[in-house]
Design a protein around this motif. Structure first.
Motif, PDB file in Angstrom:
ATOM      1  N   THR A   1      -5.024  -4.385 -30.969  1.00  0.00           N
ATOM      2  CA  THR A   1      -4.567  -5.788 -30.961  1.00  0.00           C
ATOM      3  C   THR A   1      -3.563  -6.296 -29.598  1.00  0.00           C
ATOM      4  OG1 THR A   1      -2.590  -5.799 -32.343  1.00  0.00           O
ATOM      5  CG2 THR A   1      -4.787  -5.833 -33.460  1.00  0.00           C
TER       6      THR A   1
ATOM      7  N   ALA B   1      -7.670 -10.060 -29.791  1.00  0.00           N
ATOM      8  CA  ALA B   1      -6.532 -10.884 -29.833  1.00  0.00           C
ATOM      9  C   ALA B   1      -5.892 -11.015 -31.399  1.00  0.00           C
ATOM     10  CB  ALA B   1      -6.914 -12.301 -29.467  1.00  0.00           C
ATOM     11  N   TYR B   2      -4.553 -10.783 -31.349  1.00  0.00           N
ATOM     12  CA  TYR B   2      -3.731 -11.169 -32.606  1.00  0.00           C
ATOM     13  C   TYR B   2      -3.799 -12.532 -32.897  1.00  0.00           C
ATOM     14  CZ  TYR B   2       0.172 -11.093 -29.625  1.00  0.00           C
ATOM     15  OH  TYR B   2       1.134 -11.532 -28.654  1.00  0.00           O
ATOM     16  N   GLY B   3      -3.420 -12.815 -34.246  1.00  0.00           N
ATOM     17  CA  GLY B   3      -3.331 -14.373 -34.690  1.00  0.00           C
ATOM     18  C   GLY B   3      -4.368 -14.567 -35.557  1.00  0.00           C
TER      19      GLY B   3
ATOM     20  N   SER C   1      -2.095  -9.538 -26.715  1.00  0.00           N
ATOM     21  CA  SER C   1      -2.232 -10.821 -26.335  1.00  0.00           C
ATOM     22  C   SER C   1      -3.293 -10.715 -25.360  1.00  0.00           C
ATOM     23  CB  SER C   1      -0.886 -11.284 -25.828  1.00  0.00           C
ATOM     24  OG  SER C   1      -0.583 -10.476 -24.770  1.00  0.00           O
ATOM     25  N   GLU C   2      -3.978 -11.855 -25.171  1.00  0.00           N
ATOM     26  CA  GLU C   2      -5.340 -11.821 -24.216  1.00  0.00           C
ATOM     27  C   GLU C   2      -4.614 -11.598 -22.795  1.00  0.00           C
ATOM     28  OE1 GLU C   2      -7.787 -15.177 -24.133  1.00  0.00           O
ATOM     29  OE2 GLU C   2      -7.898 -15.149 -26.345  1.00  0.00           O
ATOM     30  N   LYS C   3      -3.705 -11.842 -22.238  1.00  0.00           N
ATOM     31  CA  LYS C   3      -3.174 -11.467 -20.998  1.00  0.00           C
ATOM     32  C   LYS C   3      -2.880  -9.867 -20.806  1.00  0.00           C
ATOM     33  CE  LYS C   3       1.972 -11.798 -21.768  1.00  0.00           C
ATOM     34  NZ  LYS C   3       3.264 -12.394 -21.549  1.00  0.00           N
ATOM     35  N   ASN C   4      -2.801  -9.127 -21.975  1.00  0.00           N
ATOM     36  CA  ASN C   4      -2.730  -7.704 -21.800  1.00  0.00           C
ATOM     37  C   ASN C   4      -4.154  -6.913 -22.323  1.00  0.00           C
ATOM     38  OD1 ASN C   4       0.088  -7.722 -21.201  1.00  0.00           O
ATOM     39  ND2 ASN C   4       0.588  -8.009 -23.156  1.00  0.00           N
TER      40      ASN C   4
ATOM     41  N   HIS D   1       7.708  -7.697 -23.577  1.00  0.00           N
ATOM     42  CA  HIS D   1       6.666  -7.804 -22.715  1.00  0.00           C
ATOM     43  C   HIS D   1       6.934  -7.346 -21.219  1.00  0.00           C
ATOM     44  CE1 HIS D   1       4.381 -10.148 -25.558  1.00  0.00           C
ATOM     45  NE2 HIS D   1       5.217 -10.949 -25.796  1.00  0.00           N
TER      46      HIS D   1
END
Length: 306
Positions: free
Chosen positions: A168, A186-188, A170-173, A297
């Motif tokens: 899991t 993606a988490y969430g 974030s999309e940027k990672n 981050h």
């Protein structure tokens, strides 16, 4: 005289001071390291965030460093000039520090000082997570917080074991997770459904590096065997639900982590375990570096350079 970072009280960054210090000569089984890079971990400052025993103050900051041996005490196998890295040190955020030789290891020549200074705290934590959950070849595991320092090390070590890793982030990672050989998600909202869709055969283990309610809930939903779930942060939830929690201050964790230091250094030396360093800061700018580290981050490991 050397300079080092100390906590003069319990609290946040406001209690940290960059002070002069006399570096004592190494005694029996000790060495003095001229620090070339000090590693940065949340544990470095979190352990002085609160406390009651004021007799411990001031507290020297920093658990990891890499540098060059400048002095050796009796019964040390090192020589002046040896390039080394140290882990489980006291006061590594310094220009020079005297430490037990048992916590010091030869630095592989292929490993830079910032990378060497950030290898073992994250690396041994990741190794223990895989160890207590008994991850094996052919299994599919989920790693919560896969783009963080521990998560990246988990991915690499799990891939060496032959496991499939879904992580899991974030999309940027996503690129970070993919770059180390895992499949990002993606988490969430909807995380459990997305994970089930990616691995219809199910998950053998869940490794949590973030401790969020979502990470705990999804881990419990996906992995029936509580012995194959581990967290490094959700202490209360682990106790309530009966899954593993590990920490360097626990005797069993400390013993295991000490036992794998040499093997992890060897993996890093041969290029099988990479430590991504996002940025370095002058040692004097540690407070600025802490703010970036606290942002959660930083994009990789941070190092302080004397």
């Amino acid at each position: 005289m050397a300079r080092h970072w100390i906590a003069t009280d319990f609290g946040g960054s406001e209690v940290l001071r960059f002070d002069e210090t006399e570096v004592r000569a190494p005694g029996q089984g000790e060495v003095t390291i001229e620090v070339r890079a000090a590693g940065m971990n949340p544990a470095d400052y979190k352990h002085v965030a609160r406390g009651e025993d004021r007799s411990l103050l001031p507290i020297a900051i920093g658990y990891e460093a890499a540098g060059v041996i400048s002095a050796v005490g009796p019964d040390s196998d090192f020589s002046v000039g040896d390039e080394v890295l140290g882990f489980r040190l006291r006061g590594a955020w310094a220009t020079s520090v005297t430490v037990p030789a048992s916590d010091v290891f030869a630095k592989p020549p292929t490993l830079g000082f910032p990378e060497a200074a950030n290898l073992l705290l994250a690396g041994t934590t990741a190794s223990e997570m895989l160890h207590v959950t008994k991850v094996a070849a052919g299994e599919t595991i989920v790693v919560h917080g896969a783009s963080g320092a521990v998560g990246v090390s988990v991915i690499q070590q799990a891939k060496l074991l032959g496991a499939r890793v879904i992580g899991t982030a974030s999309e940027k990672n996503f690129a970070v997770v993919e770059g180390f050989g895992a499949e990002p998600v993606a988490y969430g909202d909807g995380l459990e459904d997305r994970l089930r869709a990616m691995a219809p055969e199910g998950f053998s283990a869940a490794l949590d590096t973030v401790g969020t309610d979502e990470a705990v809930r999804v881990s419990l939903a996906l992995v029936a065997d509580r012995a194959r779930i581990v967290t490094i942060t959700a202490f209360a939830e682990a106790q309530e639900h009966g899954f593993h929690v590990i920490a360097g201050v626990m005797p069993a964790s400390a013993a295991y982590r000490d036992s794998v230091r040499s093997s992890l250094i060897a993996l890093a030396g041969e290029g099988s375990l990479v430590v991504p360093v996002a940025r370095t800061f002058p040692l004097a700018d540690a407070l600025e570096a802490i703010e970036l580290l606290r942002s959660e981050h930083p994009g990789g490991k941070l190092a302080l350079i004397p």
